[in-house]
Design a protein around this motif. Structure first.
Motif, PDB file in Angstrom:
ATOM      1  N   THR A 132       0.833  -1.216   0.000  1.00 34.96           N
ATOM      2  CA  THR A 132       0.000   0.000   0.000  1.00 34.96           C
ATOM      3  C   THR A 132       0.859   1.253   0.000  1.00 34.96           C
ATOM      4  OG1 THR A 132      -1.720  -1.188   1.218  1.00 34.96           O
ATOM      5  CG2 THR A 132      -1.838   1.216   1.224  1.00 34.96           C
ATOM      6  N   ILE A 133       1.944   1.243   0.801  1.00 38.87           N
ATOM      7  CA  ILE A 133       2.845   2.412   0.848  1.00 38.87           C
ATOM      8  C   ILE A 133       3.506   2.637  -0.502  1.00 38.87           C
ATOM      9  CG2 ILE A 133       4.978   3.278   1.884  1.00 38.87           C
ATOM     10  CD1 ILE A 133       4.108   1.820   4.476  1.00 38.87           C
ATOM     11  N   LYS A 134       3.928   1.549  -1.156  1.00 42.70           N
ATOM     12  CA  LYS A 134       4.553   1.678  -2.486  1.00 42.70           C
ATOM     13  C   LYS A 134       3.579   2.282  -3.488  1.00 42.70           C
ATOM     14  CE  LYS A 134       7.918  -2.124  -2.088  1.00 42.70           C
ATOM     15  NZ  LYS A 134       8.302  -3.468  -2.604  1.00 42.70           N
ATOM     16  N   LYS A 135       2.342   1.793  -3.474  1.00 46.22           N
ATOM     17  CA  LYS A 135       1.340   2.328  -4.406  1.00 46.22           C
ATOM     18  C   LYS A 135       1.075   3.800  -4.136  1.00 46.22           C
ATOM     19  CE  LYS A 135      -1.072  -2.042  -5.229  1.00 46.22           C
ATOM     20  NZ  LYS A 135      -2.329  -2.797  -5.021  1.00 46.22           N
TER      21      LYS A 135
ATOM     22  N   ASN B 249       4.050  10.421  -6.918  1.00 46.45           N
ATOM     23  CA  ASN B 249       5.004  10.789  -7.975  1.00 46.45           C
ATOM     24  C   ASN B 249       4.284  11.081  -9.288  1.00 46.45           C
ATOM     25  OD1 ASN B 249       7.149  10.462  -6.210  1.00 46.45           O
ATOM     26  ND2 ASN B 249       7.422   8.298  -6.705  1.00 46.45           N
ATOM     27  N   ILE B 250       3.240  10.289  -9.571  1.00 43.02           N
ATOM     28  CA  ILE B 250       2.478  10.529 -10.801  1.00 43.02           C
ATOM     29  C   ILE B 250       1.797  11.900 -10.763  1.00 43.02           C
ATOM     30  CG2 ILE B 250       0.422   9.774 -12.070  1.00 43.02           C
ATOM     31  CD1 ILE B 250       1.177   6.901 -11.382  1.00 43.02           C
ATOM     32  N   GLY B 251       1.262  12.277  -9.576  1.00 47.68           N
ATOM     33  CA  GLY B 251       0.598  13.560  -9.457  1.00 47.68           C
ATOM     34  C   GLY B 251       1.530  14.739  -9.629  1.00 47.68           C
ATOM     35  N   GLN B 252       2.836  14.539  -9.405  1.00 50.37           N
ATOM     36  CA  GLN B 252       3.804  15.626  -9.546  1.00 50.37           C
ATOM     37  C   GLN B 252       4.315  15.791 -10.971  1.00 50.37           C
ATOM     38  OE1 GLN B 252       6.748  14.617  -6.634  1.00 50.37           O
ATOM     39  NE2 GLN B 252       5.509  15.311  -4.875  1.00 50.37           N
TER      40      GLN B 252
ATOM     41  N   SER C  29       3.152  16.305 -17.138  1.00 52.95           N
ATOM     42  CA  SER C  29       2.457  15.731 -18.296  1.00 52.95           C
ATOM     43  C   SER C  29       1.155  15.046 -17.900  1.00 52.95           C
ATOM     44  CB  SER C  29       3.370  14.724 -19.007  1.00 52.95           C
ATOM     45  OG  SER C  29       3.721  13.672 -18.126  1.00 52.95           O
ATOM     46  N   LEU C  30       1.037  14.674 -16.611  1.00 48.58           N
ATOM     47  CA  LEU C  30      -0.153  13.942 -16.179  1.00 48.58           C
ATOM     48  C   LEU C  30      -1.119  14.802 -15.368  1.00 48.58           C
ATOM     49  CD1 LEU C  30       1.507  10.583 -15.081  1.00 48.58           C
ATOM     50  CD2 LEU C  30       0.257  11.037 -17.191  1.00 48.58           C
ATOM     51  N   LYS C  31      -0.752  16.056 -15.089  1.00 52.64           N
ATOM     52  CA  LYS C  31      -1.637  16.912 -14.288  1.00 52.64           C
ATOM     53  C   LYS C  31      -2.948  17.175 -15.009  1.00 52.64           C
ATOM     54  CE  LYS C  31       1.616  19.287 -11.253  1.00 52.64           C
ATOM     55  NZ  LYS C  31       2.184  20.578 -10.833  1.00 52.64           N
ATOM     56  N   SER C  32      -2.873  17.432 -16.311  1.00 56.32           N
ATOM     57  CA  SER C  32      -4.111  17.684 -17.060  1.00 56.32           C
ATOM     58  C   SER C  32      -5.020  16.457 -17.049  1.00 56.32           C
ATOM     59  CB  SER C  32      -3.776  18.083 -18.507  1.00 56.32           C
ATOM     60  OG  SER C  32      -3.087  17.020 -19.166  1.00 56.32           O
ATOM     61  N   THR C  33      -4.388  15.272 -17.139  1.00 60.24           N
ATOM     62  CA  THR C  33      -5.175  14.033 -17.094  1.00 60.24           C
ATOM     63  C   THR C  33      -5.867  13.870 -15.742  1.00 60.24           C
ATOM     64  OG1 THR C  33      -3.627  12.993 -18.622  1.00 60.24           O
ATOM     65  CG2 THR C  33      -5.106  11.542 -17.388  1.00 60.24           C
ATOM     66  N   LEU C  34      -5.131  14.180 -14.655  1.00 63.99           N
ATOM     67  CA  LEU C  34      -5.711  14.077 -13.320  1.00 63.99           C
ATOM     68  C   LEU C  34      -6.845  15.082 -13.127  1.00 63.99           C
ATOM     69  CD1 LEU C  34      -2.484  13.594 -11.166  1.00 63.99           C
ATOM     70  CD2 LEU C  34      -4.225  11.898 -11.681  1.00 63.99           C
ATOM     71  N   CYS C  35      -6.678  16.300 -13.713  1.00 57.44           N
ATOM     72  CA  CYS C  35      -7.753  17.300 -13.632  1.00 57.44           C
ATOM     73  C   CYS C  35      -9.011  16.807 -14.350  1.00 57.44           C
ATOM     74  CB  CYS C  35      -7.288  18.619 -14.236  1.00 57.44           C
ATOM     75  SG  CYS C  35      -6.063  19.475 -13.234  1.00 57.44           S
ATOM     76  N   LYS C  36      -8.795  16.178 -15.527  1.00 54.38           N
ATOM     77  CA  LYS C  36      -9.934  15.639 -16.263  1.00 54.38           C
ATOM     78  C   LYS C  36     -10.635  14.547 -15.459  1.00 54.38           C
ATOM     79  CE  LYS C  36      -8.196  16.604 -20.927  1.00 54.38           C
ATOM     80  NZ  LYS C  36      -7.715  16.018 -22.200  1.00 54.38           N
ATOM     81  N   ILE C  37      -9.838  13.711 -14.802  1.00 52.10           N
ATOM     82  CA  ILE C  37     -10.425  12.641 -13.985  1.00 52.10           C
ATOM     83  C   ILE C  37     -11.243  13.244 -12.848  1.00 52.10           C
ATOM     84  CG2 ILE C  37      -9.870  10.756 -12.391  1.00 52.10           C
ATOM     85  CD1 ILE C  37      -7.456  10.126 -14.188  1.00 52.10           C
ATOM     86  N   GLY C  38     -10.708  14.326 -12.225  1.00 51.74           N
ATOM     87  CA  GLY C  38     -11.447  14.990 -11.155  1.00 51.74           C
ATOM     88  C   GLY C  38     -12.771  15.542 -11.637  1.00 51.74           C
ATOM     89  N   ASN C  39     -12.759  16.168 -12.835  1.00 54.99           N
ATOM     90  CA  ASN C  39     -14.006  16.701 -13.398  1.00 54.99           C
ATOM     91  C   ASN C  39     -14.990  15.579 -13.696  1.00 54.99           C
ATOM     92  OD1 ASN C  39     -13.000  19.314 -13.295  1.00 54.99           O
ATOM     93  ND2 ASN C  39     -12.127  19.212 -15.354  1.00 54.99           N
TER      94      ASN C  39
END
Length: 253
Positions: free
Chosen positions: A19-22, A28-31, A34-44
């Motif tokens: 669980t800690i590794k995940k 790290n992915i959130g930082q 290139s993936l911030k826009s994808t995370l924002c879309k997921i939030g929306n």
């Protein structure tokens, strides 16, 4: 220590490590830019999904109420049918004929009733005010059925204290809404116009409040604890949310 206990302990520790590794991987992915826009879309997408689930929940509740009403109508129709069948099967063979005096009396009474009803029809019907709908208190059985992760450290008394504050806001708002516009002072009139602006097609005919109403009529703090209690009230089908125009409307179920 038994071997089974040791295996259970190892499994528990390995699960925690995994669980800690995940969690670290997700951080790290959130930082990554290139993936911030994808995370924002997921939030929306999650917000839209939440709205759809609220609408589905409201529709299911409406259908359940309609189903219960139809069942009651069916039982009533069956009772009327049984009574009519009983009367039909038990009609006396010889019914007495009305006498002349009875017929004359019925005609006179009909004329008197006509004279009484006509002035009443001429009167202008008065507008009926709907009783203000309040949030019912949570019962002890409902509180016990709430999942532990949702309750946290909240107590039964704390939840019902918030329910009472919500009812204060509802009563404060709809006393102004039901008040004649000519009798309002400037402050009440400003609130009245804001109440109208908060209305949407989804809240038509419903009783609801927004955060501004809670702050206007109560001392309740709209914080993290308040939203945790709201989740419990939604779970117990006391309120539901209607979102739109940057407002969350808490509709009384």
């Amino acid at each position: 220590m038994a071997s089974s206990d040791l295996e259970d302990l190892c499994f528990h520790i390995n699960t925690k490590i995994s669980t800690i590794k995940k969690t670290l991987q997700l951080r790290n992915i959130g930082q990554e830019a290139s993936l911030k826009s994808t995370l924002c879309k997921i939030g929306n997408e999650m917000a839209l999904l939440h709205d759809l689930l609220n609408q589905m929940e409201a529709e299911v509740q409406q259908q359940e109420k309609l189903n219960n009403l139809l069942k009651e109508l069916q039982k009533s129709a069956e009772r009327d049918q049984n009574e009519a069948q009983h009367l039909r099967e038990n009609i006396p063979p010889h019914l007495p004929k009305p006498t002349q005096s009875c017929v004359t009396g019925l005609i006179v009474k009909r004329e008197e009733l006509t004279k009484v009803v006509e002035p009443e029809r001429a009167k202008k019907p008065t507008k009926e005010t709907r009783p203000i709908k309040e949030v019912p208190l949570i019962t002890a059985e409902e509180f016990e059925s709430v999942p532990a992760y949702m309750k946290g450290r909240l107590t039964y008394e704390q939840i019902n204290a918030v329910v009472q504050d919500l009812n204060k806001a509802v009563l404060g708002k709809y006393k102004i809404v039901h008040q004649p516009l000519k009798s309002m002072n400037a402050a009440a009139r400003n609130l009245y116009h804001r109440f109208l602006e908060d209305e949407t097609k989804d809240t038509k005919g419903e009783f609801f409040i927004v955060e501004a109403d809670i702050k206007e009529f109560t001392q309740l703090k709209v914080d993290k604890r308040f939203h945790s209690i709201l989740n419990i009230l939604r779970h117990c089908q006391r309120v539901r949310e209607v979102r739109g125009s940057r407002l969350i409307r808490y509709v009384i179920c």
